[in-house]
Design a protein around this motif. Structure first.
Motif, PDB file in Angstrom:
ATOM      1  N   PHE A  36      -1.911  -9.263  27.086  1.00 38.07           N
ATOM      2  CA  PHE A  36      -1.175 -10.736  26.716  1.00 38.07           C
ATOM      3  C   PHE A  36      -0.012 -11.133  27.864  1.00 38.07           C
ATOM      4  O   PHE A  36       0.321 -12.226  28.133  1.00 38.07           O
ATOM      5  N   LYS A  37       0.606 -10.078  28.448  1.00 35.17           N
ATOM      6  CA  LYS A  37       1.373 -10.258  29.450  1.00 35.17           C
ATOM      7  C   LYS A  37       0.832 -11.087  30.424  1.00 35.17           C
ATOM      8  O   LYS A  37       1.385 -11.704  31.237  1.00 35.17           O
ATOM      9  N   MET A  38      -0.409 -10.558  30.800  1.00 36.79           N
ATOM     10  CA  MET A  38      -1.120 -11.064  32.011  1.00 36.79           C
ATOM     11  C   MET A  38      -1.827 -12.374  31.705  1.00 36.79           C
ATOM     12  O   MET A  38      -1.929 -13.176  32.722  1.00 36.79           O
ATOM     13  N   PRO A  85     -13.205  -1.769  24.824  1.00 35.48           N
ATOM     14  CA  PRO A  85     -12.940  -0.560  23.946  1.00 35.48           C
ATOM     15  C   PRO A  85     -11.726  -0.930  23.322  1.00 35.48           C
ATOM     16  O   PRO A  85     -11.040  -0.356  21.962  1.00 35.48           O
ATOM     17  N   TYR A  86     -10.619  -2.034  23.510  1.00 37.59           N
ATOM     18  CA  TYR A  86      -9.524  -2.273  23.043  1.00 37.59           C
ATOM     19  C   TYR A  86      -9.755  -3.247  21.726  1.00 37.59           C
ATOM     20  O   TYR A  86      -8.887  -3.869  21.327  1.00 37.59           O
ATOM     21  N   TRP A  87     -10.884  -3.723  21.558  1.00 35.73           N
ATOM     22  CA  TRP A  87     -11.223  -4.639  20.550  1.00 35.73           C
ATOM     23  C   TRP A  87     -10.550  -4.683  19.256  1.00 35.73           C
ATOM     24  O   TRP A  87     -10.344  -5.648  18.684  1.00 35.73           O
ATOM     25  N   GLU A  88     -10.189  -3.550  18.657  1.00 31.37           N
ATOM     26  CA  GLU A  88      -9.896  -3.304  17.536  1.00 31.37           C
ATOM     27  C   GLU A  88      -8.403  -2.971  17.380  1.00 31.37           C
ATOM     28  O   GLU A  88      -7.664  -3.343  16.656  1.00 31.37           O
ATOM     29  N   LYS A 131      -8.748 -10.751  23.550  1.00 32.37           N
ATOM     30  CA  LYS A 131     -10.058 -10.069  23.318  1.00 32.37           C
ATOM     31  C   LYS A 131     -10.838 -11.160  24.012  1.00 32.37           C
ATOM     32  O   LYS A 131     -11.452 -11.971  23.284  1.00 32.37           O
ATOM     33  N   GLY A 132     -10.913 -11.300  25.143  1.00 31.48           N
ATOM     34  CA  GLY A 132     -12.089 -12.172  26.053  1.00 31.48           C
ATOM     35  C   GLY A 132     -11.039 -13.040  26.783  1.00 31.48           C
ATOM     36  O   GLY A 132     -10.203 -13.894  26.046  1.00 31.48           O
ATOM     37  N   VAL A 133     -11.037 -13.191  28.140  1.00 29.67           N
ATOM     38  CA  VAL A 133     -10.550 -14.095  28.781  1.00 29.67           C
ATOM     39  C   VAL A 133     -10.897 -15.725  28.436  1.00 29.67           C
ATOM     40  O   VAL A 133     -10.051 -16.516  28.691  1.00 29.67           O
ATOM     41  N   ASP A 134     -12.167 -15.831  27.918  1.00 24.86           N
ATOM     42  CA  ASP A 134     -12.587 -17.136  27.484  1.00 24.86           C
ATOM     43  C   ASP A 134     -11.749 -17.782  26.258  1.00 24.86           C
ATOM     44  O   ASP A 134     -12.132 -18.802  26.001  1.00 24.86           O
ATOM     45  N   ARG A 135     -11.032 -16.957  25.921  1.00 25.18           N
ATOM     46  CA  ARG A 135      -9.886 -17.637  24.982  1.00 25.18           C
ATOM     47  C   ARG A 135      -8.868 -18.453  25.580  1.00 25.18           C
ATOM     48  O   ARG A 135      -8.198 -19.281  24.915  1.00 25.18           O
ATOM     49  N   TYR A 191       3.898  -0.389  11.966  1.00 23.95           N
ATOM     50  CA  TYR A 191       3.979  -1.474  12.889  1.00 23.95           C
ATOM     51  C   TYR A 191       2.841  -2.556  12.540  1.00 23.95           C
ATOM     52  O   TYR A 191       1.773  -2.186  12.062  1.00 23.95           O
ATOM     53  N   GLN A 192       3.133  -3.674  12.520  1.00 26.54           N
ATOM     54  CA  GLN A 192       2.151  -4.646  11.670  1.00 26.54           C
ATOM     55  C   GLN A 192       1.783  -5.382  13.135  1.00 26.54           C
ATOM     56  O   GLN A 192       2.748  -6.166  13.722  1.00 26.54           O
ATOM     57  N   VAL A 193       0.524  -5.472  13.282  1.00 25.71           N
ATOM     58  CA  VAL A 193       0.183  -6.479  14.755  1.00 25.71           C
ATOM     59  C   VAL A 193       0.362  -8.004  14.327  1.00 25.71           C
ATOM     60  O   VAL A 193      -0.108  -8.380  13.496  1.00 25.71           O
ATOM     61  N   PRO A 194       1.106  -8.554  15.581  1.00 20.21           N
ATOM     62  CA  PRO A 194       1.143 -10.009  14.948  1.00 20.21           C
ATOM     63  C   PRO A 194      -0.222 -10.756  15.194  1.00 20.21           C
ATOM     64  O   PRO A 194      -1.022 -10.444  15.614  1.00 20.21           O
ATOM     65  N   GLU A 195      -0.004 -11.993  14.522  1.00 17.46           N
ATOM     66  CA  GLU A 195      -1.210 -12.879  14.233  1.00 17.46           C
ATOM     67  C   GLU A 195      -1.403 -13.560  15.610  1.00 17.46           C
ATOM     68  O   GLU A 195      -2.575 -13.544  16.068  1.00 17.46           O
ATOM     69  N   MET A 196      -0.370 -14.061  16.112  1.00 20.18           N
ATOM     70  CA  MET A 196      -0.585 -14.882  17.405  1.00 20.18           C
ATOM     71  C   MET A 196       0.393 -14.567  18.336  1.00 20.18           C
ATOM     72  O   MET A 196       1.492 -13.916  17.923  1.00 20.18           O
ATOM     73  N   TYR A 197       0.232 -14.663  19.455  1.00 16.07           N
ATOM     74  CA  TYR A 197       1.063 -14.323  20.579  1.00 16.07           C
ATOM     75  C   TYR A 197       0.913 -15.570  21.634  1.00 16.07           C
ATOM     76  O   TYR A 197      -0.138 -15.607  22.282  1.00 16.07           O
ATOM     77  N   HIS A 198       2.185 -16.402  21.707  1.00 16.84           N
ATOM     78  CA  HIS A 198       2.079 -17.235  22.697  1.00 16.84           C
ATOM     79  C   HIS A 198       0.895 -18.422  22.510  1.00 16.84           C
ATOM     80  O   HIS A 198       0.121 -19.050  23.358  1.00 16.84           O
ATOM     81  N   GLY A 199       0.332 -18.682  21.227  1.00 12.69           N
ATOM     82  CA  GLY A 199      -0.666 -19.315  20.938  1.00 12.69           C
ATOM     83  C   GLY A 199      -2.059 -18.809  21.257  1.00 12.69           C
ATOM     84  O   GLY A 199      -3.204 -19.520  20.969  1.00 12.69           O
ATOM     85  N   MET A 200      -2.096 -17.650  21.510  1.00 11.31           N
ATOM     86  CA  MET A 200      -3.496 -16.791  21.552  1.00 11.31           C
ATOM     87  C   MET A 200      -3.508 -15.804  20.522  1.00 11.31           C
ATOM     88  O   MET A 200      -2.509 -15.156  19.739  1.00 11.31           O
ATOM     89  N   LYS A 201      -4.799 -16.088  19.919  1.00 10.11           N
ATOM     90  CA  LYS A 201      -4.961 -15.048  18.458  1.00 10.11           C
ATOM     91  C   LYS A 201      -5.098 -13.633  19.155  1.00 10.11           C
ATOM     92  O   LYS A 201      -5.807 -13.005  20.265  1.00 10.11           O
ATOM     93  N   VAL A 202      -4.213 -12.659  18.376  1.00 13.34           N
ATOM     94  CA  VAL A 202      -4.382 -11.232  18.691  1.00 13.34           C
ATOM     95  C   VAL A 202      -5.528 -10.505  18.369  1.00 13.34           C
ATOM     96  O   VAL A 202      -6.212  -9.625  19.097  1.00 13.34           O
ATOM     97  N   THR A 203      -6.078 -10.782  17.027  1.00 11.33           N
ATOM     98  CA  THR A 203      -6.922  -9.714  16.461  1.00 11.33           C
ATOM     99  C   THR A 203      -8.647 -10.234  17.033  1.00 11.33           C
ATOM    100  O   THR A 203      -8.442 -11.424  17.629  1.00 11.33           O
ATOM    101  N   TYR A 204      -9.410  -9.668  16.995  1.00 12.65           N
ATOM    102  CA  TYR A 204     -10.845  -9.796  17.517  1.00 12.65           C
ATOM    103  C   TYR A 204     -11.346 -11.015  17.047  1.00 12.65           C
ATOM    104  O   TYR A 204     -11.368 -11.342  15.515  1.00 12.65           O
TER     105      TYR A 204
END
Lengths: 171, 158
Positions: free
Chosen positions: A82-84, A113-116, A123-127, B145-158
């Motif tokens: 996310f930082k990148m 491998p980080y998907w979960e 999860k994909g740069v296409d987002r 730790y709870q994984v956040p839903e969003m970060y800067h408008g990007m969805k975090v979970t798959y």
């Protein structure tokens, strides 16, 4: 198909090849793609092998650029954190149209491998940016890079330049 | 020096700040200490003539459930011995003294421990996150730790 294929059948037996201007422009564009290399992880290491003399990426007409303003496509090779992700968005927006994106490897395709459990991985740069070509692999072989590059050239060759809106039926 | 000798030496100097010695094989011998004495004990370990721990191999933080743990792996390049120092702090107020002034290695190690486990180091000159973005919320390697839903408008979970 390609402009150069018609060299076998020249006009009037002389040094003239007939074709559309669009084909000529696309031919030039697809054979001189300059790229911004955004190396993030081990795919970038594999890309070094691709760039070296064994596989010779530059025979596709590609030249690495250090500025997004001089680049035709951006190559995302590796894990997008996310930082990148914020930086990638900015770099993509700085590129001049027409611009393309190649996403390399499982991580930038889908999180890999980080998907979960990767709380820090996009999860994909296409987002965040539109991707033209996905190259699968973890990391991909240099042959896969070649295939991906040829796919991009194919895509550029098929693109319309003139009367785009009319041909696409927008007007 | 053997671990038992180091333990006796520290016990005689710091008394009840030194809590115990664990030298069960196969893990490295470890000395457990009170968190508020980390800086003083490490200072002695580094500067004592017979110990000379001049090299901090690793500094790590742990989430032990009820408490947070600190682990220091020390090595002496001069004398060729090593020791592990352990300390536990409360989750409610996780503040320990920084050893950055003793070993410059600790600078980034402590920032990483702060970033991921949330232990605050008192006396560190630049206590900011090192891996996560500066505006990241929470400390990801904590068990709750709870994984956040969003970060800067990007969805975090798959």
């Amino acid at each position: 198909m390609g402009l150069l294929n018609r060299l076998d059948d020249p006009y009037e037996g002389g040094g003239i090849v007939l074709g559309k201007v669009e084909e000529l422009l696309n031919w030039g564009r697809s054979k001189s793609d300059w790229y911004l290399h955004f190396g993030l992880a081990c795919c970038a290491i594999e890309f070094m092998a691709m760039n070296a003399s064994h596989f010779d990426f530059m025979r596709f007409g590609t030249i690495p650029r250090t500025s997004p303003r001089q680049a035709d496509f951006i190559m995302i090779t590796g894990t997008v954190t996310f930082k990148m992700a914020d930086r990638i968005k900015v770099l993509y927006e700085q590129m001049a149209e027409p611009k393309y994106v190649i996403s390399v490897g499982s991580c930038s395709n889908s999180g890999g491998p980080y998907w979960e459990h990767g709380y820090h991985v996009l999860k994909g740069v296409d987002r965040i940016i539109p991707v033209d070509v996905y190259i699968p692999g973890c990391p991909p072989r240099p042959e896969a890079f070649e295939e991906g590059m040829m796919k991009l050239q194919e895509k550029i060759n098929q693109q319309a330049i003139f009367n785009k809106r009319k041909r696409l039926g927008i007007e | 020096m053997l671990a038992t000798e180091i333990f006796q030496r520290l016990s005689s100097e710091f008394g009840e700040k030194v809590l115990g010695l664990f030298d069960q094989q196969p893990s490295d011998p470890a000395i457990s200490i009170a968190p508020e004495a980390i800086f003083d004990i490490c200072h002695t370990l580094r500067d004592d003539e017979e110990m000379q721990f001049d090299y901090l191999m690793s500094l790590s933080g742990l989430d032990l459930g009820e408490k947070l743990g600190m682990v220091y792996h020390l090595c002496s390049m001069q004398l060729g011995h090593r020791i592990v120092i352990k300390a536990e702090v409360d989750k409610a107020n996780p503040i320990v003294p920084s050893v950055e002034r003793l070993w410059r290695t600790a600078d980034w190690h402590e920032r990483e421990t702060y970033d991921l486990v949330g232990i605050h180091f008192e006396g560190h000159h630049n206590m900011i996150r090192i891996l996560c973005p500066y505006d990241w919320e929470g400390h990801p390697l904590r068990k709750d730790y709870q994984v956040p839903e969003m970060y800067h408008g990007m969805k975090v979970t798959y």
